[in-house]
Design an enzyme around this catalytic site. Structure first.
Site, PDB file in Angstrom:
ATOM      1  CG  ASP A   9      -1.953  -1.081   1.213  1.00  0.00           C
ATOM      2  OD1 ASP A   9      -2.022  -1.828   0.218  1.00  0.00           O
ATOM      3  OD2 ASP A   9      -2.694  -1.196   2.206  1.00  0.00           O
ATOM      4  CG  ASP A 131     -12.943  -2.760  -0.550  1.00  0.00           C
ATOM      5  OD1 ASP A 131     -12.373  -3.858  -0.657  1.00  0.00           O
ATOM      6  OD2 ASP A 131     -12.582  -1.746  -1.165  1.00  0.00           O
TER       7      ASP A 131
END
Length: 246
Positions: A9, A131
């Site tokens: 990330d 998500d």
């Protein structure tokens, strides 16, 4: 054998991890994502999941130069997500070397655009991001919850040709509290043809073994690596001939 996909990330060009998607709970682990990617490749991984957290927050790709560095300095198969909102964004991701892109918010807010990308690039290059928070699909860098329930959301796109889904249980993400195996098992029981990539909560080798035993096809994990909870050399013993996939 479950497919193993390490994650990077990115915020401000650095390798970071958040907790539950909270930008205020950020830990910086390494400065150069491309160097981390090369280490993963040297160990034997072939896949990598890269998320542009700046892009997710800004609603457009920000770290395409970092993506390009990873894809030019390694031979990893990279799937990239974060900030893909327009035709220009998705073209930029592929131009920077992404083999696949993960798209979530647009599938909720602009389904016709997502369908167009699915037709143009093909299902093998598209990963649907699902998500989940409180049973609903979350969008825009997990800043907003939609009214879309997980299983109906998936059904709509599976019927349109989607085969790859990255599902993150947000309450687990970055917590090292164990994956949401019940949630992923429910998805696989409902849609057994799906190539589901589980994400969130992985804390140990035992967690990965449990996901594999539950029949989950693939798993993304990051914080457990950076916190030293998973020994990557030991992880390879799950399948010495190929640590990435069966």
């Amino acid at each position: 054998m479950i497919e193993l996909i390490p994650a990077i990330d990115i915020i401000n060009g650095q390798c970071v991890r958040l907790t539950k998607g909270d930008y205020d709970q950020k830990t910086v682990y390494r400065g150069a994502p491309a160097e981390v990617a090369k280490e993963f490749e040297a160990i034997g991984f072939r896949r990598l999941h890269v998320v542009d957290l700046d892009g997710a927050k800004s609603k457009h790709i920000v770290n395409d130069a970092v993506l390009r560095a990873i894809t030019t300095e390694t031979n990893l198969i990279v799937d990239f997500g974060g900030g893909i909102k327009t035709d220009e964004d998705i073209e930029k991701a592929f131009a920077a070397g992404a083999s696949m892109v993960t798209v979530g918010s647009i599938a909720v807010t602009q389904p016709d655009l997502f369908m167009g990308w699915l037709d143009k690039y093909g299902p093998e290059r598209m990963i649907l991001g699902a998500d989940v928070r409180h049973g609903k699909i979350s969008i825009n860098g997990w800043k907003e919850d939609s009214t879309e329930g997980l299983l109906p959301f998936l059904r709509k796109y599976i019927e349109a040709g989607v085969r790859n889904v990255l599902c993150t249980e947000i309450s687990k993400d970055g917590t090292l509290s164990g994956p949401a195996i019940g949630l992923y098992s429910e998805v696989m029981n409902t849609y057994p043809e799906l190539h589901l990539i589980a994400s969130g909560g992985v804390s140990s080798l035992d967690d990965i073994k449990a996901l594999g035993a539950a029949g989950i096809p693939a798993v993304v994990f990051g914080k457990a690596i950076y916190e030293g909870r998973i020994n990557l050399r030991e992880l390879i013993t799950l399948n010495p001939s190929n640590p990435c996939q069966d």
